[in-house]
Design a protein around this motif. Structure first.
Motif, PDB file in Angstrom:
ATOM      1  N   ALA A 183       0.875  -1.174   0.014  1.00 16.63           N
ATOM      2  CA  ALA A 183      -0.130  -0.058   0.081  1.00 16.63           C
ATOM      3  C   ALA A 183       0.786   1.258   0.048  1.00 16.63           C
ATOM      4  O   ALA A 183       1.944   1.037   0.597  1.00 16.63           O
ATOM      5  CB  ALA A 183      -1.137   0.136   0.960  1.00 16.63           C
ATOM      6  N   GLY A 184       0.445   2.256  -0.576  1.00 15.31           N
ATOM      7  CA  GLY A 184       1.474   3.582  -0.490  1.00 15.31           C
ATOM      8  C   GLY A 184       1.236   4.070   0.795  1.00 15.31           C
ATOM      9  O   GLY A 184       0.246   4.063   1.579  1.00 15.31           O
ATOM     10  N   MET A 185       2.514   4.691   1.199  1.00  8.98           N
ATOM     11  CA  MET A 185       2.616   5.281   2.426  1.00  8.98           C
ATOM     12  C   MET A 185       2.216   6.887   2.113  1.00  8.98           C
ATOM     13  O   MET A 185       2.758   7.778   1.436  1.00  8.98           O
ATOM     14  CB  MET A 185       4.062   5.369   2.914  1.00  8.98           C
ATOM     15  N   ARG A 186       1.224   7.366   3.050  1.00  8.13           N
ATOM     16  CA  ARG A 186       0.655   8.429   2.938  1.00  8.13           C
ATOM     17  C   ARG A 186       1.520   9.640   3.647  1.00  8.13           C
ATOM     18  O   ARG A 186       1.659  10.843   3.111  1.00  8.13           O
ATOM     19  CB  ARG A 186      -0.613   8.663   3.721  1.00  8.13           C
ATOM     20  N   GLU A 187       2.407   9.061   4.619  1.00  8.27           N
ATOM     21  CA  GLU A 187       3.346   9.927   5.112  1.00  8.27           C
ATOM     22  C   GLU A 187       4.512  10.508   4.372  1.00  8.27           C
ATOM     23  O   GLU A 187       5.032  11.439   4.512  1.00  8.27           O
ATOM     24  CB  GLU A 187       3.904   9.192   6.433  1.00  8.27           C
ATOM     25  N   PHE A 188       4.760   9.574   3.143  1.00  7.69           N
ATOM     26  CA  PHE A 188       5.970   9.707   2.454  1.00  7.69           C
ATOM     27  C   PHE A 188       5.835  10.947   1.354  1.00  7.69           C
ATOM     28  O   PHE A 188       4.775  10.961   0.674  1.00  7.69           O
ATOM     29  CB  PHE A 188       6.266   8.692   1.759  1.00  7.69           C
ATOM     30  N   PRO A 189       6.588  12.023   1.513  1.00 11.55           N
ATOM     31  CA  PRO A 189       6.365  13.169   0.572  1.00 11.55           C
ATOM     32  C   PRO A 189       6.420  12.825  -0.690  1.00 11.55           C
ATOM     33  O   PRO A 189       5.606  13.706  -1.906  1.00 11.55           O
ATOM     34  CB  PRO A 189       7.375  14.192   0.978  1.00 11.55           C
ATOM     35  N   ALA A 190       6.977  12.208  -1.290  1.00  8.59           N
ATOM     36  CA  ALA A 190       7.424  11.966  -2.731  1.00  8.59           C
ATOM     37  C   ALA A 190       5.923  11.354  -3.354  1.00  8.59           C
ATOM     38  O   ALA A 190       5.697  11.939  -4.560  1.00  8.59           O
ATOM     39  CB  ALA A 190       8.351  10.937  -3.009  1.00  8.59           C
ATOM     40  N   ASN A 191       5.229  10.474  -2.985  1.00 11.68           N
ATOM     41  CA  ASN A 191       4.122   9.812  -3.620  1.00 11.68           C
ATOM     42  C   ASN A 191       3.093   9.952  -2.860  1.00 11.68           C
ATOM     43  O   ASN A 191       1.610   9.913  -3.363  1.00 11.68           O
ATOM     44  CB  ASN A 191       4.220   8.245  -3.643  1.00 11.68           C
ATOM     45  N   GLN A 192       2.868  10.395  -1.432  1.00 13.82           N
ATOM     46  CA  GLN A 192       1.823  10.856  -0.644  1.00 13.82           C
ATOM     47  C   GLN A 192       0.807   9.740  -0.787  1.00 13.82           C
ATOM     48  O   GLN A 192      -0.530   9.975  -0.828  1.00 13.82           O
ATOM     49  CB  GLN A 192       1.211  12.132  -1.087  1.00 13.82           C
ATOM     50  N   GLY A 193       1.111   8.593  -0.860  1.00 10.99           N
ATOM     51  CA  GLY A 193      -0.032   7.465  -0.706  1.00 10.99           C
ATOM     52  C   GLY A 193      -0.026   6.794  -1.907  1.00 10.99           C
ATOM     53  O   GLY A 193      -0.728   5.807  -2.273  1.00 10.99           O
ATOM     54  N   ALA A 194       0.448   7.403  -3.032  1.00  8.81           N
ATOM     55  CA  ALA A 194      -0.168   7.066  -4.528  1.00  8.81           C
ATOM     56  C   ALA A 194       0.614   5.936  -4.578  1.00  8.81           C
ATOM     57  O   ALA A 194       1.814   5.665  -4.249  1.00  8.81           O
ATOM     58  CB  ALA A 194       0.144   8.259  -5.636  1.00  8.81           C
ATOM     59  N   LEU A 195       0.245   4.842  -5.640  1.00 16.83           N
ATOM     60  CA  LEU A 195       0.896   3.780  -6.022  1.00 16.83           C
ATOM     61  C   LEU A 195       0.546   3.249  -7.481  1.00 16.83           C
ATOM     62  O   LEU A 195      -0.643   3.001  -7.597  1.00 16.83           O
ATOM     63  CB  LEU A 195       1.058   2.602  -4.969  1.00 16.83           C
TER      64      LEU A 195
END
Length: 612
Positions: free
Chosen positions: A61-73
């Motif tokens: 699952a995409g990580m919402r906390e991560f600034p690069a993808n903000q949960g997108a995958l």
């Protein structure tokens, strides 16, 4: 089944750490904060939560906390478990026992495989010199630093790089503008996506979001590409040029801009070298001439040139597609000149320079550039860039195909061993039949990969390696966030990571002192020194931590950027006049055209009409 689909849907939308822990608890799984590896490992990667159960990697699952993808995958990221558990995975090292091409191998251990490679390289170094070894570059990954370090310490400059990706843009921009300026899309009133696919090409990061936001705020979008792709549906204008004719289009746009005087007079006078020569030179390339070559109507060429030149905040997002032609250097130089003379260089909404933040730490460079010598440059078997311009930003590089071709031509000398880590020469470059002939003749060929490759049957040794989901290194510094990579599952066979392979090989070669005596943890700790912490300490931050201190963007940094020194051994500036090199004296002195020109592709409607 419904419950599983709901889980997958939740993952597709991205999860927070709390969400991921709750979902794992519900399904009896473990969850590990990690990086997506389907475009990596590389600093251009997305944060994910990886789920595992009973030793099997189950979903992401995409990580919402991560600034690069903000949960997108993207779909590639979602397919990671299929890749890891593919039936084509290599599970243990192999040694060829049949003829090359027969595909007959016997199973050996990891240590045996490393010993065979080390013994061969030692013998060949003594007999033929260290330059007899070449390593073919994979796509840009964090393990490339280990490949370069090994080659440099061994004494070979032959890092076989494919010049159709990124380096041609970097080279042309830097020797014209002093930097590779990026489109400031969030400030642009007009964006030209040129040879670029912002929807599907690259990680699920900012490309699609920025395009849609630009569209929402009324930005005019122009897509320059041969085929209709998703971004074309969002464009106001589609410029359907024929493949490989970007230089002709750019030269014709320059013709319009120059002859209609749609230029920033003050910038050209103060910061450009050679504009008068350009005015005369460009008369050979009117839009009517370009229409015959590109297939783009002259009226549309004029329209796009005028729109770009007269829009105050306009940018060009130049993609990889422009590099795939003999005239790539001319195309990129022409586009760089367009940016400069129209006043769109390093100004709000234009193409802006990358000004380093002096307060921002960076991982320690381990590629051993301090070991570079002029003698190494002279030994390049097939320079990717002319020797006068070596080393460039990735160090010394030979052209991927020319490394292989040297085996057959023995000119200027034959490479004796080729190591192919995460790349397939039989499928990754032109002339596959000739490539196979080279692999047959080659003294020693080593394939390093996670799964069977197209040219594996010609290998003497096959080294399987972990996927990044099976290893706990390296760390990544992405978008101002530092985060450790965490192992999701244990390795599925008798192998280690590609990083560990090069450390092990160096130790066997007797280079151990300069390769952390094979310790991956020590290697990581050394690279983390600028941050003042160890890998163990970094792991205390499961989703990483923000280390970058943001600074306000500044513009018109011409004096600073135009004085930037090149990575050549003599450290001469990219721009010898301290100005935009419209008329490039560095190229002229090296025997190349000082102004961009048109070169026909090997096969084209205008260059080889008989083939149609």
């Amino acid at each position: 089944m419904t419950e599983r689909n709901n889980d997958i849907q939740a993952g597709a939308l991205g999860l927070t750490m709390d969400d991921a822990l709750a979902l794992a608890l519900k399904n009896g799984e473990e969850v590990v904060p990690a990086f997506c590896a389907m475009c990596g490992p590389t600093p251009m990667c997305c944060g994910i939560y990886a789920f595992a159960k009973e030793g099997r990697f189950t979903k992401v699952a995409g990580m919402r906390e991560f600034p690069a993808n903000q949960g997108a995958l993207c779909p590639k990221g979602q397919a990671a478990p299929q890749w890891v558990h593919s039936p084509d995975r290599l599970k243990y090292p192999l040694k060829r026992v049949g003829k090359k091409g027969e595909g007959k191998f016997e199973k050996i251990t990891w240590d045996e495989a490393v010993d065979i490679v080390a013994d061969t390289l030692k013998r060949q170094k003594e007999q033929y010199g260290p330059e007899s070894l070449a390593i073919l570059a994979p796509a840009m990954r964090t393990y490339n630093a280990y490949i370069k370090r090994f080659l440099t310490f061994h004494g070979s400059p032959n890092y076989g790089h494919s010049g159709i990706c990124a380096l041609q843009r970097a080279f042309s921009f830097m020797y014209t503008l002093g930097d590779w300026p990026q489109a400031e899309i969030n400030q642009s009133d007009l964006i030209i996506y040129w040879g670029r696919q912002p929807i599907y090409s690259g990680p699920a990061m900012s490309g699609p979001r920025m395009l849609l936001k630009a569209r929402e705020r009324g930005t005019k979008i122009i897509a320059v590409k041969p085929s209709v792709e998703p971004d074309v549906s969002k464009a106001d204008i589609w410029v359907p040029l024929r493949p490989g004719t970007d230089a002709a289009l750019a030269l014709a746009m320059l013709y319009v801009v120059v002859n209609e005087e749609l230029i920033d007079q003050e910038f050209v006078q103060n910061w450009c070298y050679g504009y008068e020569q350009l005015k005369e030179h460009i008369q050979k390339y009117p839009p009517e001439w370009a229409e015959e070559i590109t297939g783009v109507p002259a009226k549309q060429i004029e329209e796009v040139a005028r729109l770009y030149a007269t829009t105050k905040r306009a940018s060009i997002d130049l993609g990889n597609g422009v590099e795939h032609a003999p005239s790539a250097n001319d195309a990129i130089r022409s586009i760089a000149i367009l940016m400069a003379i129209t006043g769109h260089l390093d100004r709000p909404g234009g193409n802006v320079f990358n000004i380093p933040n002096p307060a921002q730490p960076m991982p320690l460079d381990i590629t051993m550039r301090e070991w570079y010598t002029r003698e190494m440059a002279e030994k390049l078997v097939g320079p990717e860039f002319p020797k006068q311009f070596q080393p460039f930003v990735e160090g010394f590089t030979s052209a991927y195909y020319r490394v292989l071709d040297s085996v057959l031509t023995e000119s200027p000398y034959p490479v004796r061993t080729i190591i192919a880590p995460g790349t397939q020469p039989g499928a990754s470059t032109r002339g596959s039949k000739r490539v196979i002939e080279a692999l047959k003749k080659l003294d020693f060929y080593v394939v390093i990969d996670v799964a069977r490759t197209a040219d594996m049957d010609y290998a003497d040794i096959v080294i399987p390696v972990t996927t990044p989901y099976e290893s706990d290194h390296p760390f990544e510094a992405v978008g101002g966030r530092l985060m450790a990579r965490n192992k999701v599952i244990e390795p599925l066979g008798d192998y280690h990571s590609i990083y560990q392979f090069f450390l092990n090989l160096a130790v066997k070669m007797g280079y151990g002192t300069d390769f952390w005596n094979g310790s991956m943890e020590q290697s990581m700790n050394d690279q983390l020194q600028p941050f003042g912490l160890t890998l163990a300490e970094l792991r205390k931050y499961p989703t990483g931590f923000v280390y970058e201190k943001p600074v306000p963007r500044t513009y018109e940094n011409y004096r600073q950027v135009f004085a930037k020194k090149s990575p050549r051994l003599n450290r001469t500036p990219f721009l010898p006049h301290g100005k935009v090199e419209i008329y490039n004296t560095s190229f002229e002195e090296a025997g190349f055209t000082p102004l961009p020109v048109w070169r026909e592709p090997p096969e084209s409607l205008t260059g080889t009409p008989q083939l149609t």
